[in-house]
Design a protein around this motif. Structure first.
Motif, mmCIF file in Angstrom:
data_model
loop_
_atom_site.group_PDB
_atom_site.id
_atom_site.type_symbol
_atom_site.label_atom_id
_atom_site.label_comp_id
_atom_site.label_asym_id
_atom_site.label_seq_id
_atom_site.Cartn_x
_atom_site.Cartn_y
_atom_site.Cartn_z
ATOM 1 N N CYS A 1 43.593 20.793 -37.694
ATOM 2 C CA CYS A 1 43.863 22.068 -37.547
ATOM 3 C C CYS A 1 45.170 22.438 -37.036
ATOM 4 N N GLU A 2 46.218 22.813 -38.007
ATOM 5 C CA GLU A 2 47.448 23.083 -37.319
ATOM 6 C C GLU A 2 47.923 24.695 -37.678
ATOM 7 N N MET A 3 47.415 25.267 -36.590
ATOM 8 C CA MET A 3 47.580 27.016 -36.207
ATOM 9 C C MET A 3 48.302 26.722 -34.755
ATOM 10 N N MET A 4 49.301 25.704 -34.553
ATOM 11 C CA MET A 4 49.790 25.613 -33.256
ATOM 12 C C MET A 4 51.058 26.502 -33.164
ATOM 13 N N GLU B 1 49.207 31.861 -31.990
ATOM 14 C CA GLU B 1 48.441 31.618 -33.457
ATOM 15 C C GLU B 1 47.029 31.223 -32.970
ATOM 16 N N GLU B 2 46.142 31.018 -34.090
ATOM 17 C CA GLU B 2 44.878 31.064 -33.598
ATOM 18 C C GLU B 2 44.126 29.724 -33.233
ATOM 19 N N GLN B 3 45.016 28.720 -32.941
ATOM 20 C CA GLN B 3 44.460 27.503 -32.683
ATOM 21 C C GLN B 3 43.297 27.493 -31.820
ATOM 22 N N SER C 1 58.667 30.080 -49.333
ATOM 23 C CA SER C 1 59.680 29.564 -48.549
ATOM 24 C C SER C 1 59.283 29.219 -47.014
ATOM 25 N N TYR C 2 58.119 29.920 -46.542
ATOM 26 C CA TYR C 2 57.538 29.326 -45.240
ATOM 27 C C TYR C 2 57.065 27.912 -45.203
ATOM 28 N N GLN C 3 56.150 27.641 -46.426
ATOM 29 C CA GLN C 3 55.748 26.160 -46.406
ATOM 30 C C GLN C 3 56.924 25.322 -46.839
ATOM 31 N N LEU D 1 58.084 24.466 -43.402
ATOM 32 C CA LEU D 1 57.169 23.583 -42.771
ATOM 33 C C LEU D 1 57.340 22.271 -43.256
ATOM 34 N N LEU D 2 57.382 22.282 -44.642
ATOM 35 C CA LEU D 2 57.467 20.807 -45.056
ATOM 36 C C LEU D 2 58.758 19.950 -44.905
ATOM 37 N N SER D 3 59.864 20.654 -44.638
ATOM 38 C CA SER D 3 61.208 19.957 -44.323
ATOM 39 C C SER D 3 61.299 19.476 -43.177
ATOM 40 N N PRO E 1 41.011 30.113 -30.468
ATOM 41 C CA PRO E 1 39.973 30.865 -31.021
ATOM 42 C C PRO E 1 39.318 30.033 -32.083
ATOM 43 N N VAL E 2 40.209 29.382 -33.046
ATOM 44 C CA VAL E 2 39.487 28.999 -34.237
ATOM 45 C C VAL E 2 38.719 27.626 -33.723
ATOM 46 N N LEU E 3 39.297 26.771 -33.085
ATOM 47 C CA LEU E 3 38.624 25.447 -32.540
ATOM 48 C C LEU E 3 37.435 25.983 -31.621
ATOM 49 N N ASN F 1 38.960 31.870 -46.345
ATOM 50 C CA ASN F 1 38.222 32.674 -45.425
ATOM 51 C C ASN F 1 38.864 32.427 -43.964
ATOM 52 N N ASP F 2 38.532 33.259 -43.199
ATOM 53 C CA ASP F 2 38.875 33.171 -41.681
ATOM 54 C C ASP F 2 38.093 31.848 -41.255
ATOM 55 N N ALA F 3 38.630 30.740 -40.642
ATOM 56 C CA ALA F 3 37.841 29.514 -40.283
ATOM 57 C C ALA F 3 36.661 29.952 -39.410
ATOM 58 N N LYS F 4 36.929 31.099 -38.508
ATOM 59 C CA LYS F 4 36.062 31.384 -37.489
ATOM 60 C C LYS F 4 34.704 31.997 -38.249
ATOM 61 N N GLY G 1 43.264 25.967 -41.926
ATOM 62 C CA GLY G 1 44.649 26.454 -42.181
ATOM 63 C C GLY G 1 45.535 25.628 -43.131
ATOM 64 N N THR G 2 44.944 25.201 -44.296
ATOM 65 C CA THR G 2 45.566 24.333 -44.995
ATOM 66 C C THR G 2 46.882 24.585 -45.655
ATOM 67 N N GLY G 3 47.147 25.768 -45.605
ATOM 68 C CA GLY G 3 48.649 26.354 -46.291
ATOM 69 C C GLY G 3 49.025 25.764 -47.547
ATOM 70 N N ALA H 1 39.063 22.293 -47.401
ATOM 71 C CA ALA H 1 40.264 23.094 -47.064
ATOM 72 C C ALA H 1 40.132 24.389 -46.712
ATOM 73 N N VAL H 2 40.614 25.256 -45.819
ATOM 74 C CA VAL H 2 40.222 26.387 -45.323
ATOM 75 C C VAL H 2 41.443 27.220 -45.061
ATOM 76 N N GLU H 3 41.661 28.313 -45.943
ATOM 77 C CA GLU H 3 42.796 29.016 -45.872
ATOM 78 C C GLU H 3 42.388 30.567 -45.834
ATOM 79 N N GLN H 4 42.744 31.426 -44.691
ATOM 80 C CA GLN H 4 42.423 32.843 -44.781
ATOM 81 C C GLN H 4 43.342 33.741 -45.598
ATOM 82 N N ASN H 5 44.496 33.349 -45.936
ATOM 83 C CA ASN H 5 45.339 34.138 -46.733
ATOM 84 C C ASN H 5 45.415 33.987 -48.353
ATOM 85 N N HIS H 6 45.245 35.041 -48.859
ATOM 86 C CA HIS H 6 44.476 34.764 -50.471
ATOM 87 C C HIS H 6 45.648 34.279 -51.261
HETATM 88 C C1 SAM Z 1 51.408 26.630 -39.386
HETATM 89 S S1 SAM Z 1 50.417 27.040 -41.081
HETATM 90 C C2 SAM Z 1 49.941 25.149 -41.475
HETATM 91 C C3 SAM Z 1 49.797 25.108 -42.844
HETATM 92 C C4 SAM Z 1 49.553 23.504 -43.324
HETATM 93 N N1 SAM Z 1 48.528 22.947 -42.906
HETATM 94 C C5 SAM Z 1 50.908 22.632 -42.827
HETATM 95 O O1 SAM Z 1 51.026 22.237 -41.710
HETATM 96 O O2 SAM Z 1 51.899 22.520 -43.506
HETATM 97 C C6 SAM Z 1 49.041 27.675 -40.642
HETATM 98 C C7 SAM Z 1 48.343 28.187 -41.741
HETATM 99 O O3 SAM Z 1 46.867 28.722 -41.183
HETATM 100 C C8 SAM Z 1 46.493 29.609 -41.847
HETATM 101 N N2 SAM Z 1 45.586 30.479 -40.899
HETATM 102 C C9 SAM Z 1 45.911 31.316 -39.827
HETATM 103 N N3 SAM Z 1 44.739 31.580 -39.249
HETATM 104 C C10 SAM Z 1 43.785 31.200 -39.899
HETATM 105 C C11 SAM Z 1 42.229 31.441 -39.828
HETATM 106 N N4 SAM Z 1 42.015 32.112 -38.545
HETATM 107 N N5 SAM Z 1 41.591 30.912 -40.743
HETATM 108 C C12 SAM Z 1 42.007 30.297 -41.678
HETATM 109 N N6 SAM Z 1 43.332 30.009 -41.872
HETATM 110 C C13 SAM Z 1 44.432 30.462 -40.993
HETATM 111 C C14 SAM Z 1 47.874 30.633 -42.017
HETATM 112 O O4 SAM Z 1 47.635 31.468 -43.202
HETATM 113 C C15 SAM Z 1 48.750 29.417 -42.519
HETATM 114 O O5 SAM Z 1 48.435 29.060 -43.821
#
Ligand code: SAM
Length: 256
Positions: free
Chosen positions: A97-100, A107-109, A5-7, A10-12, A111-113, A81-84, A36-38, A55-60
Motif C-alpha cells: 500500500c503506497e498511499m504514503m 493521503e489515505e494510507q 506525468s505524476y506517475q 513517481l517512477l523517476s 484509513p485504507v489499512l 474501486n476505493d480500496a476501503k 493504489g496500484t497507479g 491490483a486496486v485503483e480508485q481513479n478511473h
Molecule cells: C502515490 S500513488 C502510488 C502509485 C504506485 N503504487 C507507485 O508507487 O508508483 C497512490 C495511488 O493510490 C491511488 N489511491 C488513493 N487512494 C485510494 C483508495 N482509497 N483506493 C484505491 N486507490 C487509491 C491514487 O489514485 C494513486 O494512483
C-alpha cells in the motif's frame, strides 16, 4: 509502460523505487494486494513471485493505464474501486500500500489499512510495514504549511531531530492523533515552526528516509517564541491521519 506525468515523477524517484523493489522481491508470495496500484509497477514486480495479485485503483483514468500496463500478466486482476469498499474473496499473504504522505496526514494510507487489514493472513506482511515520525524546532519564514522540496528555502534548524511517534501498520491505527513533545533548543533565536520528517520502514530491516516523491519533510508554522540556547520548549501537535493538511494544529510554549 504508459504513464501520466505524476506517475513519471513517481517512477523517476530511484531511491523510492529501489526500496520498494527490494521489499517486494523479499516478501511477495501467495496472494498479494497492491492497493493504489497507479501505473501498476508494484503489481508487475509481485506477479512473477505470487500466485495471484489484486491490483486496486480508485481513479478511473489511472486504472485504464494500469490495465494496459498489466495486460500481459495472467495472474493479475485490476479492481477499480476505493480500496476501503472492496470485499476481497481471498485473504492476502502480502498487502502493498503506497498511499504514503509525510506523517501519513494527507493521503489515505491509514484509513485504507484500517479497512483492509482484516483480510491479511495471520503470518502475512504489509509493505511498508510502518513509519517513524521525527520533529525539529525551526525558524521558518513561511506562514503556510509547505513540503520542503529542492527549491524551498531551508529553514534554520534550532533543535536536534526527535522521534515522537512509531507506527506499526499491522496494528489498528487511531486516525486522530495528538502529541506533546518536549524538545531542547540548541541555538538562541526565534522558534516559529516545526519540521516533520518521516522515515519509512519497507520491511523490519529496510528503512528509507524522505525522497522527492516519498514523504518529503513538512514545514509547519507555529506561534513565535524567543528562546535561549539550552532552554526547552513544548510542541503541541495534533492532526488526523488521512484527514489532510488542514487538520494540523501546531503550537509551541515555554516550559514554566
Ligand atoms: C502515490 S500513488 C502510488 C502509485 C504506485 N503504487 C507507485 O508507487 O508508483 C497512490 C495511488 O493510490 C491511488 N489511491 C488513493 N487512494 C485510494 C483508495 N482509497 N483506493 C484505491 N486507490 C487509491 C491514487 O489514485 C494513486 O494512483
Amino acid at each position: 509502460m504508459k504513464l501520466t506525468s505524476y506517475q513519471q515523477n513517481l517512477l523517476s524517484d530511484t531511491h523510492r523505487l529501489a526500496a520498494f523493489y527490494e521489499a517486494i522481491n523479499q516478501k511477495s508470495r501467495g496472494v498479494v494486494y497492491d492497493l493504489g496500484t497507479g501505473s501498476g509497477v508494484f503489481s508487475s514486480w509481485a506477479a512473477p513471485l505470487a500466485r495471484f495479485v489484486y491490483a486496486v485503483e480508485q481513479n478511473h483514468h489511472t486504472a485504464k493505464i494500469a490495465q494496459k500496463n498489466l495486460s500481459t500478466f495472467k495472474n493479475v486482476s485490476l479492481l477499480v474501486n476505493d480500496a476501503k469498499n472492496i470485499i476481497f474473496s481471498e485473504n492476502a499473504d502480502l498487502i502493498i500500500c503506497e498511499m504514503m504522505d509525510t506523517a501519513l496526514i494527507d493521503e489515505e494510507q491509514v484509513p485504507v489499512l484500517n479497512s483492509v487489514r482484516k483480510y491479511l493472513k495471520e503470518d502475512g506482511d504489509i509493505i511498508p510495514c510502518g513509519v517513524f515520525n521525527g520533529v525539529e524546532a525551526v525558524h521558518l519564514e513561511s506562514k503556510h504549511t509547505i513540503y520542503q522540496e529542492d527549491q524551498t528555502p531551508q529553514p534554520k534548524l534550532m533543535s536536534k531531530l526527535l522521534i515522537y511517534d512509531k507506527i506499526d501498520f499491522k496494528k489498528y491505527i487511531k486516525e486522530e492523533t495528538e502529541h506533546q513533545i518536549t524538545i531542547p533548543i540548541n541555538s538562541t533565536g526565534t522558534v516559529s515552526g516545526i519540521k516533520i520528517t518521516t522515515f519509512t520502514l519497507l520491511t523490519s530491516k529496510l528503512i528509507c528516509g524522505p525522497t522527492p516523491m516519498l514523504n518529503p519533510p513538512l514545514l509547519i508554522p507555529t506561534n513565535n517564541l524567543n528562546i535561549e540556547k539550552g532552554e526547552s520548549i513544548n510542541i503541541n501537535l495534533k492532526y488526523s491521519m488521512g484527514g489532510g493538511l488542514d487538520t494540523i494544529r501546531a503550537s509551541i510554549e515555554t516550559i514554566p
